[in-house]
Design a protein around this motif. Sequence first.
Motif, PDB file in Angstrom:
ATOM      1  N   ILE A   5       0.997  -1.109  -0.127  1.00 17.24           N
ATOM      2  CA  ILE A   5       0.083   0.074  -0.041  1.00 17.24           C
ATOM      3  C   ILE A   5       0.785   1.177  -0.075  1.00 17.24           C
ATOM      4  N   LEU A   8       2.113   2.021  -3.478  1.00 21.03           N
ATOM      5  CA  LEU A   8       1.201   2.559  -4.314  1.00 21.03           C
ATOM      6  C   LEU A   8       0.989   3.845  -3.859  1.00 21.03           C
ATOM      7  N   ILE A   9       1.065   4.130  -2.561  1.00 18.29           N
ATOM      8  CA  ILE A   9       0.662   5.799  -2.389  1.00 18.29           C
ATOM      9  C   ILE A   9       1.739   6.592  -2.952  1.00 18.29           C
ATOM     10  N   ASN A  12       1.098   6.487  -6.737  1.00 18.46           N
ATOM     11  CA  ASN A  12      -0.232   7.204  -7.338  1.00 18.46           C
ATOM     12  C   ASN A  12      -0.484   8.630  -6.598  1.00 18.46           C
ATOM     13  N   GLU A  13       0.680   9.217  -6.235  1.00 19.63           N
ATOM     14  CA  GLU A  13       0.693  10.525  -5.359  1.00 19.63           C
ATOM     15  C   GLU A  13      -0.238  11.593  -5.975  1.00 19.63           C
ATOM     16  N   LEU A  16      -4.048  10.673  -6.156  1.00 17.55           N
ATOM     17  CA  LEU A  16      -4.584  10.743  -5.092  1.00 17.55           C
ATOM     18  C   LEU A  16      -4.855  12.222  -4.684  1.00 17.55           C
ATOM     19  N   ARG A  31      -3.559   5.772   3.436  1.00 18.79           N
ATOM     20  CA  ARG A  31      -3.606   4.348   3.264  1.00 18.79           C
ATOM     21  C   ARG A  31      -5.083   4.125   3.074  1.00 18.79           C
ATOM     22  N   GLN A  34      -6.027   5.121  -0.373  1.00 21.46           N
ATOM     23  CA  GLN A  34      -5.747   4.280  -1.452  1.00 21.46           C
ATOM     24  C   GLN A  34      -6.330   2.744  -1.286  1.00 21.46           C
ATOM     25  N   TYR A 109      -9.340   6.524 -10.953  1.00 22.18           N
ATOM     26  CA  TYR A 109      -8.265   6.255 -10.117  1.00 22.18           C
ATOM     27  C   TYR A 109      -8.370   4.705  -9.506  1.00 22.18           C
TER      28      TYR A 109
END
Length: 243
Positions: A5, A8-9, A12-13, A16, A31, A34, A109
């Motif tokens: 996770i 991924l954060i 995909n900043e 998000l 978290r 996401q 997203y």
Amino acid sequence: MGTTIANLIQDNEEGLHELQERIGYRFRDLRLLQLSLIHSSFAFERLDDGRHNETQEFLGDAVLDLTVGYILFVRFPEMREGKLTRIRSALVNEQGLADRAREIDLGKYLLLGKGENASNGRDKSSILSCAYEALVGALFLDGGYDQALAFVRRFFEPHIDQHQEQLVSADAKSSLQELLQERFNEGPEYMLTGEEGPAHARLFSITVTFQGEELGSGRASSKKEAEQQAARAALDYLAPRQG
């Protein structure tokens, strides 16, 4: 090797951040946000721990029932419980939630597995509605009830305002059935009284009767909608007699 996770954060900043701008809420714990965007197909293919959004979806479903129910309770204080329940169902069913998801371009997203991604999963109502519930669940976990209610108000109240008449009269057949069952312990009857037009553009006429009396009629391109029209006409006809 899978990912996490946290990874991924980082990856995909930008997305998000953009989604938070769209929904008007900034998460303290990214978290949660996401996780709400991870479909099970992606989790099984890519995540080390296999976590996905279905648990938050379960929570979000309950939060939506509560917040939408509260909004309707305040908006329509004199309305009967049965009708309030049906309006809420019309707002938070799969199609209704998918429509709200499309308003914020939620599909953009989502993290999907290869198969779902290739089969246009980003626009599937089933996937979008579940992700929307997961998003509401994440928002509730991050900000509490007040923030969840503010979010739901922001995106559902305009829809209620624009479509209030249709929502209130939604499922008129159930409303008529409930009214007559309660007062007479008997339901109405629907009769097909006419069909016209070519096969690709048929029009159906339906009449609803009760104890031999005609209460209303409807005409539409489907029998189901004609029955709803007839039921609405019957409710209008019966309204002055109630009391």
